[in-house]
Design a protein around this motif. Structure first.
Motif, PDB file in Angstrom:
ATOM      1  N   ALA A  25       8.520  17.633  -1.465  1.00 10.95           N
ATOM      2  CA  ALA A  25       9.959  17.353  -1.516  1.00 10.95           C
ATOM      3  C   ALA A  25      10.254  15.942  -1.047  1.00 10.95           C
ATOM      4  CB  ALA A  25      10.717  18.364  -0.654  1.00 10.95           C
ATOM      5  N   ASP A  26       9.525  15.482  -0.025  1.00 13.18           N
ATOM      6  CA  ASP A  26       9.765  14.132   0.485  1.00 13.18           C
ATOM      7  C   ASP A  26       9.130  13.053  -0.394  1.00 13.18           C
ATOM      8  OD1 ASP A  26      11.439  14.716   2.562  1.00 13.18           O
ATOM      9  OD2 ASP A  26       9.884  14.755   4.096  1.00 13.18           O
ATOM     10  N   VAL A  27       8.081  13.406  -1.128  1.00 15.79           N
ATOM     11  CA  VAL A  27       7.490  12.434  -2.058  1.00 15.79           C
ATOM     12  C   VAL A  27       8.548  11.940  -3.044  1.00 15.79           C
ATOM     13  CG1 VAL A  27       5.860  12.146  -3.969  1.00 15.79           C
ATOM     14  CG2 VAL A  27       5.112  13.216  -1.846  1.00 15.79           C
ATOM     15  N   SER A  28       9.458  12.824  -3.419  1.00 16.79           N
ATOM     16  CA  SER A  28      10.504  12.445  -4.374  1.00 16.79           C
ATOM     17  C   SER A  28      11.474  11.422  -3.787  1.00 16.79           C
ATOM     18  CB  SER A  28      11.285  13.681  -4.828  1.00 16.79           C
ATOM     19  OG  SER A  28      12.025  14.227  -3.745  1.00 16.79           O
ATOM     20  N   LYS A  29      11.443  11.229  -2.465  1.00 19.65           N
ATOM     21  CA  LYS A  29      12.312  10.240  -1.822  1.00 19.65           C
ATOM     22  C   LYS A  29      11.631   8.886  -1.662  1.00 19.65           C
ATOM     23  CE  LYS A  29      14.237  14.059   0.885  1.00 19.65           C
ATOM     24  NZ  LYS A  29      14.321  14.665   2.241  1.00 19.65           N
ATOM     25  N   VAL A  30      10.329   8.861  -1.924  1.00 16.49           N
ATOM     26  CA  VAL A  30       9.543   7.641  -1.746  1.00 16.49           C
ATOM     27  C   VAL A  30       9.566   6.804  -3.026  1.00 16.49           C
ATOM     28  CG1 VAL A  30       7.246   6.720  -1.255  1.00 16.49           C
ATOM     29  CG2 VAL A  30       8.043   8.774  -0.063  1.00 16.49           C
ATOM     30  N   LEU A  31       9.759   5.509  -2.855  1.00 18.43           N
ATOM     31  CA  LEU A  31       9.633   4.564  -3.962  1.00 18.43           C
ATOM     32  C   LEU A  31       8.275   3.895  -3.835  1.00 18.43           C
ATOM     33  CD1 LEU A  31      13.108   2.832  -3.553  1.00 18.43           C
ATOM     34  CD2 LEU A  31      12.565   4.733  -5.080  1.00 18.43           C
ATOM     35  N   ILE A  32       7.519   3.883  -4.914  1.00 11.69           N
ATOM     36  CA  ILE A  32       6.222   3.204  -4.931  1.00 11.69           C
ATOM     37  C   ILE A  32       6.365   1.941  -5.769  1.00 11.69           C
ATOM     38  CG2 ILE A  32       3.789   3.373  -5.582  1.00 11.69           C
ATOM     39  CD1 ILE A  32       4.173   6.476  -5.341  1.00 11.69           C
ATOM     40  N   ALA A  33       6.013   0.810  -5.179  1.00 12.77           N
ATOM     41  CA  ALA A  33       6.093  -0.454  -5.914  1.00 12.77           C
ATOM     42  C   ALA A  33       4.677  -0.937  -6.209  1.00 12.77           C
ATOM     43  CB  ALA A  33       6.852  -1.501  -5.109  1.00 12.77           C
ATOM     44  N   TYR A  34       4.317  -0.938  -7.492  1.00 18.85           N
ATOM     45  CA  TYR A  34       3.020  -1.503  -7.868  1.00 18.85           C
ATOM     46  C   TYR A  34       3.177  -3.013  -7.979  1.00 18.85           C
ATOM     47  CZ  TYR A  34      -0.938  -3.046 -10.633  1.00 18.85           C
ATOM     48  OH  TYR A  34      -2.036  -3.736 -11.064  1.00 18.85           O
ATOM     49  N   GLU A  35       2.492  -3.714  -7.073  1.00 23.79           N
ATOM     50  CA  GLU A  35       2.560  -5.167  -7.040  1.00 23.79           C
ATOM     51  C   GLU A  35       1.142  -5.727  -7.007  1.00 23.79           C
ATOM     52  OE1 GLU A  35       6.673  -6.542  -5.246  1.00 23.79           O
ATOM     53  OE2 GLU A  35       5.174  -6.268  -3.694  1.00 23.79           O
ATOM     54  N   PRO A  36       0.567  -6.032  -8.172  1.00 20.51           N
ATOM     55  CA  PRO A  36      -0.780  -6.599  -8.179  1.00 20.51           C
ATOM     56  C   PRO A  36      -0.804  -7.891  -7.353  1.00 20.51           C
ATOM     57  CG  PRO A  36       0.184  -6.558 -10.409  1.00 20.51           C
ATOM     58  CD  PRO A  36       1.169  -5.942  -9.504  1.00 20.51           C
ATOM     59  N   VAL A  37      -1.772  -7.996  -6.459  1.00 28.21           N
ATOM     60  CA  VAL A  37      -1.839  -9.167  -5.581  1.00 28.21           C
ATOM     61  C   VAL A  37      -1.969 -10.441  -6.400  1.00 28.21           C
ATOM     62  CG1 VAL A  37      -3.107 -10.227  -3.672  1.00 28.21           C
ATOM     63  CG2 VAL A  37      -2.853  -7.742  -3.761  1.00 28.21           C
ATOM     64  N   TRP A  38      -2.665 -10.348  -7.524  1.00 28.35           N
ATOM     65  CA  TRP A  38      -2.879 -11.524  -8.364  1.00 28.35           C
ATOM     66  C   TRP A  38      -1.628 -11.930  -9.142  1.00 28.35           C
ATOM     67  CZ3 TRP A  38      -2.087  -9.519 -13.220  1.00 28.35           C
ATOM     68  CH2 TRP A  38      -2.371  -8.149 -13.401  1.00 28.35           C
ATOM     69  N   ALA A  39      -0.591 -11.116  -9.088  1.00 29.23           N
ATOM     70  CA  ALA A  39       0.640 -11.416  -9.833  1.00 29.23           C
ATOM     71  C   ALA A  39       1.767 -11.905  -8.936  1.00 29.23           C
ATOM     72  CB  ALA A  39       1.105 -10.170 -10.588  1.00 29.23           C
ATOM     73  N   ILE A  40       1.533 -11.914  -7.620  1.00 27.35           N
ATOM     74  CA  ILE A  40       2.603 -12.217  -6.670  1.00 27.35           C
ATOM     75  C   ILE A  40       2.611 -13.697  -6.313  1.00 27.35           C
ATOM     76  CG2 ILE A  40       3.403 -11.788  -4.298  1.00 27.35           C
ATOM     77  CD1 ILE A  40       2.204  -8.968  -4.583  1.00 27.35           C
ATOM     78  N   GLY A  41       3.803 -14.231  -6.087  1.00 29.74           N
ATOM     79  CA  GLY A  41       3.923 -15.587  -5.563  1.00 29.74           C
ATOM     80  C   GLY A  41       4.203 -16.632  -6.622  1.00 29.74           C
ATOM     81  N   GLU A  42       4.336 -17.841  -6.138  1.00 31.51           N
ATOM     82  CA  GLU A  42       4.739 -18.947  -7.010  1.00 31.51           C
ATOM     83  C   GLU A  42       3.762 -19.172  -8.155  1.00 31.51           C
ATOM     84  OE1 GLU A  42       5.944 -23.705  -6.558  1.00 31.51           O
ATOM     85  OE2 GLU A  42       5.295 -22.537  -4.816  1.00 31.51           O
ATOM     86  N   HIS A  43       2.473 -18.945  -7.891  1.00 35.57           N
ATOM     87  CA  HIS A  43       1.455 -19.187  -8.923  1.00 35.57           C
ATOM     88  C   HIS A  43       0.890 -17.880  -9.482  1.00 35.57           C
ATOM     89  CE1 HIS A  43       1.702 -23.360  -7.799  1.00 35.57           C
ATOM     90  NE2 HIS A  43       1.428 -23.063  -6.542  1.00 35.57           N
ATOM     91  N   GLY A  44       1.591 -16.786  -9.249  1.00 37.51           N
ATOM     92  CA  GLY A  44       1.138 -15.506  -9.753  1.00 37.51           C
ATOM     93  C   GLY A  44       1.252 -15.403 -11.263  1.00 37.51           C
ATOM     94  N   VAL A  45       0.375 -14.608 -11.840  1.00 35.52           N
ATOM     95  CA  VAL A  45       0.397 -14.356 -13.284  1.00 35.52           C
ATOM     96  C   VAL A  45       0.900 -12.929 -13.490  1.00 35.52           C
ATOM     97  CG1 VAL A  45      -0.973 -14.198 -15.390  1.00 35.52           C
ATOM     98  CG2 VAL A  45      -1.556 -15.894 -13.633  1.00 35.52           C
ATOM     99  N   PRO A  46       2.041 -12.759 -14.134  1.00 30.61           N
ATOM    100  CA  PRO A  46       2.591 -11.406 -14.269  1.00 30.61           C
ATOM    101  C   PRO A  46       1.629 -10.473 -14.998  1.00 30.61           C
ATOM    102  CG  PRO A  46       4.164 -13.076 -15.034  1.00 30.61           C
ATOM    103  CD  PRO A  46       2.860 -13.767 -14.815  1.00 30.61           C
ATOM    104  N   ALA A  47       1.582  -9.238 -14.555  1.00 36.74           N
ATOM    105  CA  ALA A  47       0.859  -8.235 -15.327  1.00 36.74           C
ATOM    106  C   ALA A  47       1.585  -8.042 -16.653  1.00 36.74           C
ATOM    107  CB  ALA A  47       0.812  -6.922 -14.563  1.00 36.74           C
ATOM    108  N   SER A  48       0.828  -7.805 -17.703  1.00 35.95           N
ATOM    109  CA  SER A  48       1.466  -7.457 -18.963  1.00 35.95           C
ATOM    110  C   SER A  48       2.113  -6.091 -18.816  1.00 35.95           C
ATOM    111  CB  SER A  48       0.447  -7.440 -20.102  1.00 35.95           C
ATOM    112  OG  SER A  48      -0.446  -6.350 -19.940  1.00 35.95           O
ATOM    113  N   ALA A  49       3.031  -5.787 -19.704  1.00 38.50           N
ATOM    114  CA  ALA A  49       3.669  -4.463 -19.661  1.00 38.50           C
ATOM    115  C   ALA A  49       2.618  -3.363 -19.806  1.00 38.50           C
ATOM    116  CB  ALA A  49       4.717  -4.363 -20.761  1.00 38.50           C
ATOM    117  N   GLU A  50       1.617  -3.622 -20.621  1.00 42.60           N
ATOM    118  CA  GLU A  50       0.564  -2.630 -20.829  1.00 42.60           C
ATOM    119  C   GLU A  50      -0.260  -2.433 -19.569  1.00 42.60           C
ATOM    120  OE1 GLU A  50       1.256  -5.126 -22.944  1.00 42.60           O
ATOM    121  OE2 GLU A  50       2.185  -3.871 -24.494  1.00 42.60           O
ATOM    122  N   GLU A  51      -0.613  -3.539 -18.884  1.00 37.99           N
ATOM    123  CA  GLU A  51      -1.384  -3.447 -17.647  1.00 37.99           C
ATOM    124  C   GLU A  51      -0.611  -2.672 -16.579  1.00 37.99           C
ATOM    125  OE1 GLU A  51      -4.138  -7.459 -17.464  1.00 37.99           O
ATOM    126  OE2 GLU A  51      -1.972  -7.683 -17.158  1.00 37.99           O
ATOM    127  N   ALA A  52       0.659  -2.995 -16.456  1.00 39.63           N
ATOM    128  CA  ALA A  52       1.487  -2.308 -15.467  1.00 39.63           C
ATOM    129  C   ALA A  52       1.582  -0.823 -15.786  1.00 39.63           C
ATOM    130  CB  ALA A  52       2.875  -2.932 -15.415  1.00 39.63           C
TER     131      ALA A  52
END
Length: 255
Positions: free
Chosen positions: A158-185
């Protein structure tokens, strides 16, 4: 219908004047989106009270960038979940790769923070992600699912439904990050949901919310949101100015 979560963390940026102007502009326009979208903003700690007063009574949820793993005690510099609740915080971010790499935040600490936040009736926003090496080694799914399962250890279905999970690839974060493709995500989002349902037979896939973060911008937002298992977006620098955030809200609303 399940709303799409669209949020932004300002990290260690901004000031009181920026916070006031940003929220004034946002609140003047945000109601046109809230039938399909759940907006949330996560400013730095010093501006939580100011932001709380501004968003009070609106559909915008207020978030915190961190929380202590215990509810009180001699922990200099930490902020406890009950303190955040007093300021109107309803979403609490934890486990961001910067917290893990720069400040030593472990999976065990993330799990403790999840329980602290749930105990106060707030929603944990658990950040998980794979490194560039893990991607190269083809173990991204295993790494991310491991982080999710540890974060949710001891949490009821029941509490899992209250949790938000954010998938944030480390290689995609920051000023020089490369976004994951929609397919990869989408592959990782689907794997998270599949593995949780496999582990918890009583849990519905619809009860699991997984949003994507990592170099999200107006160019890739629509493509990401078009994927079935992408339940929202967690935006960094592209939403640090209110115009950028509103642009992505508009894209999400038109999907």
């Amino acid at each position: 219908m399940k709303k799409v979560w669209i949020g932004t963390s300002w990290k260690m940026n901004g000031n009181a004047a920026h916070t006031a102007a940003y929220l004034e502009t946002l609140l003047a326009k945000v109601e046109q989106y809230t039938d399909t979208i759940q907006p949330f903003i996560i400013p730095p700690f010093p501006y939580l009270q100011q932001a709380s007063q501004q968003v009070q009574g609106s559909a915008v949820k207020l978030g915190s960038q961190n929380v202590a793993h215990l509810s009180s005690g001699a922990f200099t510099g930490e902020v406890a979940a009950p303190m955040l609740k007093e300021f109107g915080v309803s979403v609490v971010e934890m486990g961001h790769s910067e917290r893990r790499s720069l400040f030593g935040e472990t999976d065990d600490f993330v799990n403790k923070k999840v329980h602290q936040v749930l105990n106060q009736g707030m929603q944990p926003l658990v950040c998980v992600g794979d490194t560039a090496d893990e991607k190269r080694w083809s173990v991204s799914s295993e790494s991310v699912v491991r982080q999710v399962k540890i974060a949710l250890h001891g949490v009821s279905d029941a509490d899992v439904s209250k949790v938000l999970i954010a998938y944030e690839p480390v290689w995609a974060i920051g000023e020089h990050g490369v976004p994951a493709s929609a397919e990869e995500a989408a592959v990782i989002h689907t794997e998270i949901k599949n593995r949780l349902v496999e582990q918890r037979p009583g849990l519905s896939r619809d009860a699991i919310t997984v949003i994507y973060g990592g170099s999200v911008n107006h160019s890739n937002a629509a493509e990401l949101l078009a994927k079935d298992d992408v339940d929202g977006l967690f935006i960094g620098r592209s939403a640090w100015q209110v115009e950028g955030y509103l642009q992505i809200l508009d894209i999400a609303h038109q999907r």
